[in-house]
Scaffold this motif. Structure first.
Motif, short mmCIF file in Angstrom:
data_model
loop_
_atom_site.label_atom_id
_atom_site.label_comp_id
_atom_site.label_asym_id
_atom_site.label_seq_id
_atom_site.Cartn_x
_atom_site.Cartn_y
_atom_site.Cartn_z
N LEU A 217 49.92 38.37 41.36
CA LEU A 217 50.89 37.28 41.42
C LEU A 217 52.08 37.60 40.52
N PRO A 218 53.30 37.53 41.05
CA PRO A 218 54.47 37.86 40.24
C PRO A 218 54.72 36.84 39.14
N ARG A 219 55.14 37.34 38.01
CA ARG A 219 55.53 36.46 36.90
C ARG A 219 56.88 36.92 36.37
N VAL A 220 57.31 36.42 35.25
CA VAL A 220 58.67 36.66 34.76
C VAL A 220 58.91 38.14 34.48
N GLU A 221 60.16 38.54 34.59
CA GLU A 221 60.64 39.88 34.25
C GLU A 221 59.96 40.98 35.07
N GLY A 222 59.56 40.62 36.30
CA GLY A 222 59.04 41.63 37.21
C GLY A 222 57.60 42.03 37.00
N HIS A 223 56.94 41.49 35.99
CA HIS A 223 55.53 41.81 35.77
C HIS A 223 54.65 40.98 36.71
N THR A 224 53.41 41.41 36.83
CA THR A 224 52.47 40.66 37.67
C THR A 224 51.24 40.28 36.84
N ALA A 225 50.67 39.15 37.21
CA ALA A 225 49.36 38.77 36.68
C ALA A 225 48.35 38.99 37.80
N ARG A 226 47.16 39.31 37.43
CA ARG A 226 46.13 39.59 38.43
C ARG A 226 45.11 38.45 38.43
N MET A 227 44.82 37.94 39.61
CA MET A 227 43.89 36.83 39.76
C MET A 227 42.68 37.29 40.57
N LEU A 228 41.49 37.01 40.05
CA LEU A 228 40.26 37.38 40.75
C LEU A 228 39.36 36.17 40.92
N ILE A 229 38.74 36.05 42.10
CA ILE A 229 37.62 35.14 42.33
C ILE A 229 36.42 36.03 42.61
N LEU A 230 35.31 35.76 41.95
CA LEU A 230 34.25 36.74 41.76
C LEU A 230 33.22 36.84 42.90
N GLY A 231 33.31 35.99 43.92
CA GLY A 231 32.28 36.03 44.95
C GLY A 231 31.04 35.27 44.49
N ASP A 232 29.85 35.80 44.78
CA ASP A 232 28.64 35.12 44.34
C ASP A 232 27.50 36.12 44.19
N TRP A 233 26.35 35.60 43.68
CA TRP A 233 25.13 36.40 43.56
C TRP A 233 24.04 35.79 44.42
N ILE A 234 24.45 35.29 45.59
CA ILE A 234 23.51 34.82 46.62
C ILE A 234 23.49 35.80 47.77
N TRP A 235 24.68 36.12 48.28
CA TRP A 235 24.81 37.02 49.43
C TRP A 235 25.65 38.26 49.11
#
Length: 259
Positions: A217-235
């Motif tokens: 995801l873009p943030r200020v001054e051209g840098h990016t932040a990284r976003m993760l959703i982890l899934g699960d430990w069922i399947w």
């Protein structure tokens, strides 16, 4: 660089809606055993139990392999952080005192190897559902928690486990709906809004949604932040690992050695 830091969530151990729950727990324990010498810290980002409620003199049946492995890890000096989710809110000291866990009841911002992390289970973040907000407020209410613990443990556990089972079975195949897209996914929208006032955060990591997502995801001054959703430990049996320089979203496959 030092040892790895691991992130995982949403095992829902003990769920009455999961037929392979004993196999599932053993697989999770084998994974934890495989990383015990590589890990400096492990973050469990919520809903590790499908229902967890502590009584003063009663311990919930089950989970002995998992709790034993967590205790072994903390005895070895590995930091194990436990985030309460919307299924395992009702913890009052047992996990800290008996297993050595560090329990978090709210999202945290923390620094790991000179990077800034925002960590949360994810329930209630950006979700506009009034019914969910009401239910969440009730579950977090100290009055409601005390009322539940006035009930005999047998009845309390039956109530909680059957509520959790119904919650899962009302979904098709017991699984969450797939990724809704960047413009509709609540956690993505929440993160974009949060970034406006917190431009220093490098990583946002969530559980709750039972999907795998790795998004820049873009943030200020051209840098990016990284976003993760982890899934699960069922399947999916997915997790994230950070080695101090690189972040990987991985799947645990029996017999394979991961970094």
């Amino acid at each position: 660089m030092g040892k790895n830091v691991y992130f995982l969530s949403d095992a829902h151990l003990g769920s009455l809606a999961i037929e392979h729950r004993r196999t599932q727990e053993r697989r999770l324990v084998r994974f934890l055993d495989s990383i015990k010498d590589k890990a400096s810290a492990i973050y469990l980002l919520g809903d590790m139990f499908d229902f967890w409620d502590e009584y003063r003199y009663v311990v919930s049946k089950g989970f002995t392999r998992f709790l034993g492995k967590l205790s072994e890890l903390t005895d070895m000096g590995v930091e194990v952080h436990f985030f309460t989710g919307n299924h395992d809110i009702w913890t009052y000291g047992y996990l800290e005192e008996e297993c050595g866990l560090i329990v978090h009841r709210k999202p945290i911002t923390t620094e790991i190897y000179d990077k800034v992390f925002y960590l949360a289970h994810g329930d209630g973040l950006g979700d506009p559902s009034r019914s969910f907000k009401f239910l969440r407020a009730m579950f977090h209410s100290r009055t409601c928690q005390k009322m539940l613990n006035f009930v005999h443990p047998w009845w309390g556990m039956q109530l909680g486990q059957n509520w959790a089972k119904h919650s899962r079975l009302k979904r098709p195949d017991g699984k969450e709906e797939p990724y809704m897209g960047e413009d509709k996914e609540y956690l993505v929208l929440y993160t974009k809004e949060y970034m406006k006032t917190h431009p220093n955060i490098d990583y946002y990591i969530y559980g709750h949604r039972h999907i795998e997502l790795d998004l820049n995801l873009p943030r200020v001054e051209g840098h990016t932040a990284r976003m993760l959703i982890l899934g699960d430990w069922i399947w999916q049996f997915t997790y994230a690992v950070f080695d101090g320089e690189h972040m990987f979203l991985e799947e645990y496959v029996e017999g394979e050695s991961k970094p």
